[in-house]
Every structure is written in structure tokens, then in C-alpha cells.
Design a protein around this motif. Structure first.
Motif, PDB file in Angstrom:
ATOM      1  N   GLU A   1      -1.088  -4.533 -10.024  1.00 36.95           N
ATOM      2  CA  GLU A   1       0.269  -4.363 -10.565  1.00 36.95           C
ATOM      3  C   GLU A   1       1.228  -3.838  -9.502  1.00 36.95           C
ATOM      4  N   LEU A   2       0.747  -2.929  -8.661  1.00 34.53           N
ATOM      5  CA  LEU A   2       1.592  -2.455  -7.554  1.00 34.53           C
ATOM      6  C   LEU A   2       1.977  -3.619  -6.660  1.00 34.53           C
ATOM      7  N   ARG A   3       0.998  -4.433  -6.288  1.00 31.42           N
ATOM      8  CA  ARG A   3       1.269  -5.565  -5.392  1.00 31.42           C
ATOM      9  C   ARG A   3       2.215  -6.559  -6.046  1.00 31.42           C
ATOM     10  N   ASP A   4       2.090  -6.727  -7.341  1.00 27.90           N
ATOM     11  CA  ASP A   4       2.991  -7.619  -8.068  1.00 27.90           C
ATOM     12  C   ASP A   4       4.432  -7.125  -7.995  1.00 27.90           C
ATOM     13  N   LYS A   5       4.609  -5.820  -7.787  1.00 24.73           N
ATOM     14  CA  LYS A   5       5.946  -5.219  -7.636  1.00 24.73           C
ATOM     15  C   LYS A   5       6.337  -5.114  -6.161  1.00 24.73           C
ATOM     16  N   GLU A   6       5.600  -5.806  -5.284  1.00 21.14           N
ATOM     17  CA  GLU A   6       5.858  -5.809  -3.834  1.00 21.14           C
ATOM     18  C   GLU A   6       5.589  -4.448  -3.193  1.00 21.14           C
ATOM     19  N   ILE A   7       4.590  -3.749  -3.714  1.00 25.80           N
ATOM     20  CA  ILE A   7       4.158  -2.461  -3.174  1.00 25.80           C
ATOM     21  C   ILE A   7       2.740  -2.637  -2.643  1.00 25.80           C
ATOM     22  N   GLY A   8       2.517  -2.195  -1.414  1.00 23.79           N
ATOM     23  CA  GLY A   8       1.199  -2.294  -0.804  1.00 23.79           C
ATOM     24  C   GLY A   8       0.401  -1.025  -1.021  1.00 23.79           C
ATOM     25  N   ALA A   9      -0.925  -1.162  -1.058  1.00 26.95           N
ATOM     26  CA  ALA A   9      -1.802  -0.006  -1.263  1.00 26.95           C
ATOM     27  C   ALA A   9      -3.152  -0.273  -0.605  1.00 26.95           C
ATOM     28  N   SER A  10      -3.924   0.777  -0.480  1.00 26.17           N
ATOM     29  CA  SER A  10      -5.324   0.661  -0.049  1.00 26.17           C
ATOM     30  C   SER A  10      -6.123   1.693  -0.822  1.00 26.17           C
ATOM     31  N   LEU A  11      -7.418   1.517  -0.862  1.00 23.11           N
ATOM     32  CA  LEU A  11      -8.282   2.461  -1.568  1.00 23.11           C
ATOM     33  C   LEU A  11      -9.078   3.250  -0.541  1.00 23.11           C
ATOM     34  N   GLN A  12      -8.966   4.569  -0.604  1.00 20.37           N
ATOM     35  CA  GLN A  12      -9.617   5.458   0.353  1.00 20.37           C
ATOM     36  C   GLN A  12     -10.628   6.357  -0.356  1.00 20.37           C
ATOM     37  N   HIS A  13     -11.613   6.806   0.414  1.00 21.07           N
ATOM     38  CA  HIS A  13     -12.676   7.653  -0.152  1.00 21.07           C
ATOM     39  C   HIS A  13     -12.954   8.824   0.786  1.00 21.07           C
ATOM     40  N   TYR A  14     -12.087   9.822   0.744  1.00 22.39           N
ATOM     41  CA  TYR A  14     -12.279  11.032   1.544  1.00 22.39           C
ATOM     42  C   TYR A  14     -13.024  12.101   0.748  1.00 22.39           C
ATOM     43  N   ASN A  15     -13.311  11.808  -0.483  1.00 26.88           N
ATOM     44  CA  ASN A  15     -14.108  12.695  -1.312  1.00 26.88           C
ATOM     45  C   ASN A  15     -15.593  12.467  -0.996  1.00 26.88           C
ATOM     46  N   PRO A  16     -16.449  13.421  -1.173  1.00 27.93           N
ATOM     47  CA  PRO A  16     -16.255  14.718  -1.809  1.00 27.93           C
ATOM     48  C   PRO A  16     -15.764  15.814  -0.860  1.00 27.93           C
ATOM     49  N   VAL A  17     -15.574  15.473   0.412  1.00 22.18           N
ATOM     50  CA  VAL A  17     -15.172  16.494   1.392  1.00 22.18           C
ATOM     51  C   VAL A  17     -13.871  17.174   0.986  1.00 22.18           C
ATOM     52  N   ILE A  18     -12.949  16.440   0.381  1.00 26.20           N
ATOM     53  CA  ILE A  18     -11.625  16.988   0.045  1.00 26.20           C
ATOM     54  C   ILE A  18     -11.527  17.515  -1.382  1.00 26.20           C
TER      55      ILE A  18
END
Length: 188
Positions: free
Chosen positions: A126-143
Motif C-alpha cells: 500500500e505504501l508503494r501504491d502511494k509512491e512511497i518506498g520502504a524496506s524491511l529491517q531486522h535489528y531486533n532483538p539487539v534493539i
């Protein structure tokens, strides 16, 4: 067909300016969260949207937690975005449903993960459909503890992923795909 899903990619070069208001963004996240299914209507997904100063604080805190082991440039690329969506599973909700329906207890762990994956993909698309870029990150469980303190997160919420998002400044290169017949088999 599938235009939003086809356009959804991991965007790492993002900026602050997005084509919708924060109110529209929040409504999008709320609406998608309401409609994404969860087994037995468990509703185990939880979402935090970090914007403005909280977006900046989040990525500075992540950098600090890693004590420089993650390059500043990488952290700053996420911090440069408009915001970050933090995805959590409410462990209490899962354990309560397990207790209510013990015959399926083991399944609820898996099914809550399925629901989380669906929620992440749905919001990302849905974000991309609104012309918004994203990525999925995994800094957990450290954070986990730093995020818990920064956003006053309940103890029973388990951090699953972080999704920095923002203005698309650069399209990622195309990725190689396997021949579809190697991934999908049909029998009649």
C-alpha cells in the motif's frame, strides 16, 4: 493486475518528502491493520509508527545500541526517511488464545507469524501504491530494550521488524528471478 505488488521493492535510498499527509499515512496503516486476517481472529499484530523527532531518535538509538558495529551511513540511510513502522506481536494475546483453545496451541505461534507477514506485505504494498518506498529491517532483538524505552512498549510486545519508509529517491536494480516453473508446480 498486481501493480502495487509488482512495484513493491526494497528501497534504501529514501527521503523525507512523501506524497501524502501524515494523517493519510496513519489512516492507511490503521485501515490495513484492521483488515489483515489473523487465525481465529486473534488480532496479535501491533504497530508503532515513528515520525518526526521520534524517527530521528529511533535510528540514533539503534546506532548507539550497536556501538558503531553497523556503519553510520547505513543507519543514516534509514534515518533519512520520513518515518519507520515498527511491527510487534502481542505475546499475551497469543498465549491467551493458546489457553482458550489448547488443541491448537502450537499452531497459534506459527499463525501469528503468518499474520505478521501478511500485515508487513500489505502495508509495504500500500505504501508503494502511494509512491512511497520502504524496506524491511531486522535489528531486533539487539534493539528491543532501547525501542521498548523509547516508545513505552508493553513488556509482552515482541519486536519483529522495522520498516523505514520515505520518498523514493532512486529505483533499485532489478533482481534475478528463477523460472516460475521451478517454483510453482501444477497437477491436473
Amino acid at each position: 493486475m498486481f501493480k502495487g505488488l509488482e512495484k513493491r521493492r526494497s528501497y534504501y535510498n529514501i527521503g523525507k518528502n512523501i506524497p501524502i499527509s501524515d494523517e493519510e499515512l496513519i489512516k492507511l496503516v490503521q485501515d490495513v491493520t484492521l483488515v489483515v486476517p489473523d487465525a481465529f481472529n486473534m488480532q496479535s499484530q501491533r504497530v508503532v509508527v515513528a515520525l518526526g523527532a521520534k524517527q530521528e531518535q529511533l535510528w540514533d538509538k539503534i546506532y548507539d545500541v550497536f556501538e558503531g558495529k553497523v556503519p553510520r551511513e547505513k543507519i543514516d540511510s534509514f534515518k533519512a526517511g520520513h518515518g519507520t513502522i515498527l511491527y510487534f506481536t502481542d505475546r499475551k494475546t497469543v498465549s491467551d488464545v493458546q489457553a482458550q483453545i489448547p488443541d491448537y496451541a502450537e499452531g497459534f505461534e506459527i499463525w501469528s507469524k503468518h499474520s505478521m507477514g501478511m500485515l508487513q506485505l500489505a502495508i509495504w504494498t500500500e505504501l508503494r501504491d502511494k509512491e512511497i518506498g520502504a524496506s524491511l529491517q531486522h535489528y531486533n532483538p539487539v534493539i528491543d530494550e532501547a525501542v521498548r524505552e523509547l516508545f513505552d512498549i508493553p513488556e509482552k510486545w515482541e519486536l519483529i521488524a522495522q520498516m523505514p519508509f520515505g520518498e523514493i529517491l532512486e529505483e533499485p536494480e532489478a533482481k534475478e528471478k528463477l523460472v516460475i516453473d521451478e517454483r510453482v508446480r501444477v497437477f491436473k
